[in-house]
Design an enzyme around this catalytic site. Structure first.
Site, PDB file in Angstrom:
ATOM      1  N   ASP A 119     -64.011  42.559 -13.301  1.00  0.00           N
ATOM      2  CA  ASP A 119     -63.916  42.962 -14.777  1.00  0.00           C
ATOM      3  C   ASP A 119     -65.127  43.886 -15.189  1.00  0.00           C
ATOM      4  O   ASP A 119     -64.822  44.551 -15.984  1.00  0.00           O
ATOM      5  CB  ASP A 119     -64.209  41.742 -15.622  1.00  0.00           C
ATOM      6  CG  ASP A 119     -63.060  40.627 -15.615  1.00  0.00           C
ATOM      7  OD1 ASP A 119     -61.975  40.821 -14.799  1.00  0.00           O
ATOM      8  OD2 ASP A 119     -62.910  39.587 -16.041  1.00  0.00           O
ATOM      9  N   ASP A 207     -63.043  47.386 -19.745  1.00  0.00           N
ATOM     10  CA  ASP A 207     -63.408  46.479 -18.872  1.00  0.00           C
ATOM     11  C   ASP A 207     -63.109  46.919 -17.599  1.00  0.00           C
ATOM     12  O   ASP A 207     -61.930  47.920 -17.498  1.00  0.00           O
ATOM     13  CB  ASP A 207     -62.716  45.197 -19.101  1.00  0.00           C
ATOM     14  CG  ASP A 207     -63.545  44.107 -20.011  1.00  0.00           C
ATOM     15  OD1 ASP A 207     -64.386  44.572 -20.779  1.00  0.00           O
ATOM     16  OD2 ASP A 207     -63.028  42.998 -20.206  1.00  0.00           O
ATOM     17  N   HIS A 256     -56.643  43.419 -19.193  1.00  0.00           N
ATOM     18  CA  HIS A 256     -56.808  43.505 -17.704  1.00  0.00           C
ATOM     19  C   HIS A 256     -55.346  43.824 -17.300  1.00  0.00           C
ATOM     20  O   HIS A 256     -54.366  43.298 -17.451  1.00  0.00           O
ATOM     21  CB  HIS A 256     -57.662  42.475 -17.163  1.00  0.00           C
ATOM     22  CG  HIS A 256     -58.714  42.318 -17.598  1.00  0.00           C
ATOM     23  ND1 HIS A 256     -59.365  41.006 -17.292  1.00  0.00           N
ATOM     24  CD2 HIS A 256     -59.685  42.984 -18.234  1.00  0.00           C
ATOM     25  CE1 HIS A 256     -60.645  40.983 -18.035  1.00  0.00           C
ATOM     26  NE2 HIS A 256     -60.666  42.278 -18.632  1.00  0.00           N
ATOM     27  N   ASP A 258     -54.466  43.766 -14.081  1.00  0.00           N
ATOM     28  CA  ASP A 258     -54.298  42.993 -12.806  1.00  0.00           C
ATOM     29  C   ASP A 258     -53.320  42.046 -12.647  1.00  0.00           C
ATOM     30  O   ASP A 258     -53.196  41.091 -11.720  1.00  0.00           O
ATOM     31  CB  ASP A 258     -55.608  42.955 -12.109  1.00  0.00           C
ATOM     32  CG  ASP A 258     -56.773  42.345 -12.804  1.00  0.00           C
ATOM     33  OD1 ASP A 258     -56.510  41.861 -13.832  1.00  0.00           O
ATOM     34  OD2 ASP A 258     -57.686  41.828 -11.981  1.00  0.00           O
ATOM     35  N   CYS A 362     -59.186  39.256  -9.595  1.00  0.00           N
ATOM     36  CA  CYS A 362     -60.150  38.940 -10.442  1.00  0.00           C
ATOM     37  C   CYS A 362     -61.572  38.656  -9.668  1.00  0.00           C
ATOM     38  O   CYS A 362     -62.360  39.273 -10.139  1.00  0.00           O
ATOM     39  CB  CYS A 362     -59.908  38.174 -11.527  1.00  0.00           C
ATOM     40  SG  CYS A 362     -58.523  38.382 -12.517  1.00  0.00           S
TER      41      CYS A 362
HETATM   42  O1  DAV Z   1     -51.999  37.755 -17.877  1.00  0.00           O
HETATM   43  O2  DAV Z   1     -53.572  36.813 -18.638  1.00  0.00           O
HETATM   44  C1  DAV Z   1     -55.188  38.065 -16.890  1.00  0.00           C
HETATM   45  C2  DAV Z   1     -55.999  39.031 -15.985  1.00  0.00           C
HETATM   46  C3  DAV Z   1     -57.175  38.634 -15.713  1.00  0.00           C
HETATM   47  N1  DAV Z   1     -58.067  39.545 -15.056  1.00  0.00           N
HETATM   48  C4  DAV Z   1     -52.944  37.601 -18.032  1.00  0.00           C
HETATM   49  C5  DAV Z   1     -54.243  38.549 -17.676  1.00  0.00           C
END
Ligand code: DAV
Length: 378
Positions: A119, A207, A256, A258, A362
């Site tokens: 992040d 981020d 995010h 990912d 992550c």
């Molecule tokens: O689907 O909650 C999580 C991403 C964490 N870097 C989600 C996204």
């Protein structure tokens, strides 16, 4: 697909930092730690991500020690698994996350943790860039990585250590619409479709985990944690790259990229079937012969307790090279799909660490992948 390759740099014996893509062979990586991780107190950007019925609403403080120990056990084992494959693994130095943070513009009563380096740190070529971040409780998280970045700077004369301008994070950064606890999912989806996110355009915010690296191209998600000014800042900061803004209207909590859009190897991307890339953003990939495949369903119906992320951490895989991918051990459907797609799947147990900030992608940040800056979308 086209295989045009543009060599732009020549690695030398002293190269420590260099990574251009999400899939080139991984040689050196940072794996996060769960030590002292806190559930931070309420703040605007964080609250917008926590569902109304979440077990995290209304509570904050240090996470239970047994859960910290268990998460660290899994992270340590993952680090050992990577080392056993010849990958150099470094770990951050946690700061005291119980410390309140106060700047001239805001204060918060505790911080977050350093389980998800992805992040905070964006590696592009020979540079590692510290993201602005967009949560107040994460404003000082970069300090956990400074001992490593200082070391790389001393070892590698070509390493560029950069930090994006620290944001002020006053109330002007957040839309008050999102402060209500009872926003329906339908309302959230309408807002996401209209690109009406919790962060305003007061100042650049991003981020690092909203950015995917495809050689010369960077694909950046516009959502809760990254605003358009943040994307414009990245565009000006990386003038040799093409920066593409994308958004995924099917996601009511877009933070995010990912667990939404996961490149596996040149020509192949997994896309979250609930958060499909809109048609107007697909041209780049389709014109260049890339296949965008719906990811398999997650193996779980709910995230683990006290977890910010959705069940789609199933897609949060770590690619070791274009033929090998680490998948969380309980995510059997995702593993089967990647196996069918011709990948060697390495199972890694991590679910009990999800609550600390995410999955296998992550909890890592690239330091080095062996490869050069290639143009995949000529
Ligand atoms: O689907 O909650 C999580 C991403 C964490 N870097 C989600 C996204």
């Amino acid at each position: 697909m086209a295989d045009a390759a543009t060599e732009t740099t020549q690695a030398t014996e002293t190269t420590v930092v260099e990574s251009w893509t999400e899939w080139d062979p991984l040689a050196h990586v940072i794996v996060g730690r769960a030590d002292d991780c806190h559930i931070p107190p309420a703040e605007p950007a964080l609250d917008a991500k926590v569902p109304a019925d979440s077990d995290m609403r209304g509570q904050w403080g240090r996470r239970p020690q047994e859960s910290i120990d268990r998460a660290n056990e899994l992270l340590d084992r993952f680090a050992d698994q990577l080392r056993a494959r010849g990958i150099r693994v470094d770990r951050p130095t946690p700061i005291d996350f119980s410390e309140p943070v106060r700047t001239p513009d805001f204060e918060t009563a505790s911080q977050f943790g350093c389980m998800p380096p992805r992040d905070v740190l964006l590696t592009v070529g020979r540079e590692i860039l510290e993201a602005t971040m967009s949560y107040r409780c994460r404003w000082f998280e970069y300090l956990c990585y400074r001992p490593l970045l200082q070391r790389y700077w001393e070892e590698d004369p070509n390493f560029r250590h950069e930090a994006a301008p620290k944001p002020r994070l006053t109330d002007a950064d957040y839309r008050p619409d999102y402060l209500s606890e009872s926003i329906s999912i339908a309302q959230r989806l309408d807002w996401a479709a209209a690109k009406h996110f919790v962060t305003t355009e007061e100042e650049p915010l991003f981020d690092a985990a909203d950015v995917l690296r495809f050689g010369r191209d960077l694909v950046v998600q516009h959502g809760f944690t990254t605003n358009l000014k943040g994307i414009e800042w990245l565009r000006r900061h990386f003038p040799e790259h093409r920066v593409h803004a994308v958004n995924f209207p099917g996601d009511p909590y877009p933070i995010h990229i990912d667990a939404t859009f996961t490149p596996i190897r040149p020509g192949l991307i997994l896309n979250n079937p609930q958060r499909r890339l809109p048609a107007e953003c697909r041209g780049l990939f389709e014109r260049n012969g890339w296949e965008i495949v719906d990811a398999a369903q997650p193996a779980h119906n709910t995230p683990p307790p006290l977890c910010y992320s959705s069940v789609w951490l199933s897609m949060n895989v770590l690619v070791l090279d274009p033929k090998t991918v680490c998948v969380e051990a309980s995510e059997v459907y995702q593993a089967e799909q990647l196996d069918r797609l011709g990948m060697e799947v390495v199972p890694v147990e991590l679910r009990d660490a999800y609550a600390f900030g995410g999955g296998l992608h992550c909890c890592t940040a690239d330091v080095r992948r062996i490869g050069s800056c290639t143009d995949h979308f000529p």
